[in-house]
Design a protein around this motif. Sequence first.
Motif, short mmCIF file in Angstrom:
data_model
loop_
_atom_site.label_atom_id
_atom_site.label_comp_id
_atom_site.label_asym_id
_atom_site.label_seq_id
_atom_site.Cartn_x
_atom_site.Cartn_y
_atom_site.Cartn_z
N GLN A 1 -37.23 41.16 46.71
CA GLN A 1 -38.57 41.54 47.15
C GLN A 1 -38.68 41.44 48.67
OE1 GLN A 1 -40.98 38.81 45.03
NE2 GLN A 1 -40.84 39.92 43.09
N HIS A 2 -38.14 40.38 49.23
CA HIS A 2 -38.20 40.19 50.67
C HIS A 2 -37.32 41.20 51.40
CE1 HIS A 2 -40.49 36.56 50.10
NE2 HIS A 2 -39.55 36.07 49.30
N MET A 3 -36.22 41.55 50.79
CA MET A 3 -35.30 42.50 51.43
C MET A 3 -35.89 43.90 51.47
SD MET A 3 -32.67 42.41 53.11
CE MET A 3 -31.73 43.67 53.91
N GLU A 4 -36.67 44.28 50.46
CA GLU A 4 -37.31 45.59 50.48
C GLU A 4 -38.31 45.70 51.63
OE1 GLU A 4 -36.49 48.33 48.92
OE2 GLU A 4 -34.85 47.14 48.11
N VAL A 5 -39.03 44.63 51.91
CA VAL A 5 -39.95 44.62 53.05
C VAL A 5 -39.15 44.73 54.35
CG1 VAL A 5 -41.64 43.24 54.31
CG2 VAL A 5 -41.70 43.30 51.82
N LEU A 6 -38.07 44.00 54.43
CA LEU A 6 -37.23 44.04 55.62
C LEU A 6 -36.60 45.43 55.82
CD1 LEU A 6 -36.10 42.33 57.94
CD2 LEU A 6 -34.15 41.81 56.47
N ARG A 7 -36.16 46.05 54.74
CA ARG A 7 -35.59 47.40 54.83
C ARG A 7 -36.63 48.43 55.25
NH1 ARG A 7 -31.47 46.93 49.89
NH2 ARG A 7 -29.68 46.24 51.09
N ALA A 8 -37.87 48.25 54.82
CA ALA A 8 -38.93 49.16 55.25
C ALA A 8 -39.15 49.03 56.76
CB ALA A 8 -40.22 48.87 54.50
N GLN A 9 -39.11 47.81 57.26
CA GLN A 9 -39.24 47.60 58.70
C GLN A 9 -38.03 48.15 59.44
OE1 GLN A 9 -39.84 43.39 59.04
NE2 GLN A 9 -41.99 43.52 58.45
N PHE A 10 -36.85 48.03 58.85
CA PHE A 10 -35.64 48.58 59.44
C PHE A 10 -35.72 50.10 59.52
CE2 PHE A 10 -32.27 45.06 58.58
CZ PHE A 10 -32.92 44.25 59.48
N ARG A 11 -36.24 50.73 58.47
CA ARG A 11 -36.37 52.19 58.49
C ARG A 11 -37.30 52.64 59.60
NH1 ARG A 11 -35.81 51.72 52.83
NH2 ARG A 11 -38.02 51.31 52.58
N LEU A 12 -38.41 51.94 59.77
CA LEU A 12 -39.35 52.28 60.84
C LEU A 12 -38.70 52.11 62.21
CD1 LEU A 12 -42.24 53.10 61.56
CD2 LEU A 12 -42.81 50.66 61.59
N LEU A 13 -37.99 51.01 62.39
CA LEU A 13 -37.29 50.78 63.65
C LEU A 13 -36.19 51.81 63.88
CD1 LEU A 13 -37.06 48.97 66.13
CD2 LEU A 13 -35.54 47.48 64.82
N ALA A 14 -35.52 52.21 62.82
CA ALA A 14 -34.47 53.23 62.94
C ALA A 14 -35.05 54.58 63.34
CB ALA A 14 -33.69 53.35 61.63
N VAL A 15 -36.20 54.93 62.80
CA VAL A 15 -36.84 56.20 63.17
C VAL A 15 -37.22 56.19 64.64
CG1 VAL A 15 -38.92 57.60 62.84
CG2 VAL A 15 -37.65 56.79 60.87
N TRP A 16 -37.87 55.11 65.09
CA TRP A 16 -38.27 55.03 66.48
C TRP A 16 -37.07 54.97 67.42
CZ3 TRP A 16 -42.61 56.53 68.41
CH2 TRP A 16 -43.76 56.50 67.63
N SER A 17 -36.05 54.25 67.04
CA SER A 17 -34.85 54.18 67.87
C SER A 17 -34.16 55.54 67.95
CB SER A 17 -33.86 53.14 67.31
OG SER A 17 -34.42 51.86 67.40
N SER A 18 -34.16 56.28 66.85
CA SER A 18 -33.57 57.61 66.86
C SER A 18 -34.33 58.54 67.79
CB SER A 18 -33.58 58.21 65.45
OG SER A 18 -32.82 57.45 64.59
N LEU A 19 -35.65 58.48 67.74
CA LEU A 19 -36.45 59.32 68.62
C LEU A 19 -36.24 58.96 70.09
CD1 LEU A 19 -39.80 59.47 66.61
CD2 LEU A 19 -38.09 61.27 66.88
N VAL A 20 -36.17 57.66 70.38
CA VAL A 20 -35.93 57.23 71.76
C VAL A 20 -34.53 57.64 72.20
CG1 VAL A 20 -35.66 55.20 73.23
CG2 VAL A 20 -37.60 55.35 71.71
N ALA A 21 -33.54 57.51 71.33
CA ALA A 21 -32.17 57.90 71.68
C ALA A 21 -32.07 59.40 71.96
CB ALA A 21 -31.20 57.49 70.57
N ILE A 22 -32.71 60.20 71.15
CA ILE A 22 -32.69 61.64 71.36
C ILE A 22 -33.42 62.00 72.64
CG2 ILE A 22 -33.54 63.86 70.45
CD1 ILE A 22 -32.97 62.69 67.63
N GLY A 23 -34.59 61.43 72.83
CA GLY A 23 -35.36 61.73 74.04
C GLY A 23 -34.66 61.30 75.31
N SER A 24 -34.12 60.09 75.31
CA SER A 24 -33.43 59.61 76.51
C SER A 24 -32.12 60.37 76.73
CB SER A 24 -33.17 58.10 76.42
OG SER A 24 -32.34 57.79 75.33
N GLY A 25 -31.50 60.83 75.65
CA GLY A 25 -30.29 61.64 75.79
C GLY A 25 -30.60 62.98 76.44
#
Length: 81
Positions: free
Chosen positions: A41-65
């Motif tokens: 149960q705790h890991m699913e919450v953590l994975r949801a936060q990871f997905r959100l961070l991955a989306v934002w990091s991907s957008l920042v990586a593409i934009g800065s690239g």
Amino acid sequence: MLIIITRAVHIGACLILLSLFAFDILIATPALRQADRSALQHMEVLRAQFRLLAVWSSLVAIGSGIVWFWIVFARMTGASV
């Protein structure tokens, strides 16, 4: 100076992406195989936060690239940034 900041942001965003997937594959998944069901149960919450961070990091990586490419292109052609 702008290219240094752009590179740092790009490399940082890429490192965050790499770290998220490495943590999930190398640490979290093997640990959860040995844990009891309450940890899932705790890991699913953590994975949801990871997905959100991955989306934002991907957008920042593409934009800065794109910005990094634009700065290098401007320097090579002698145009203004």
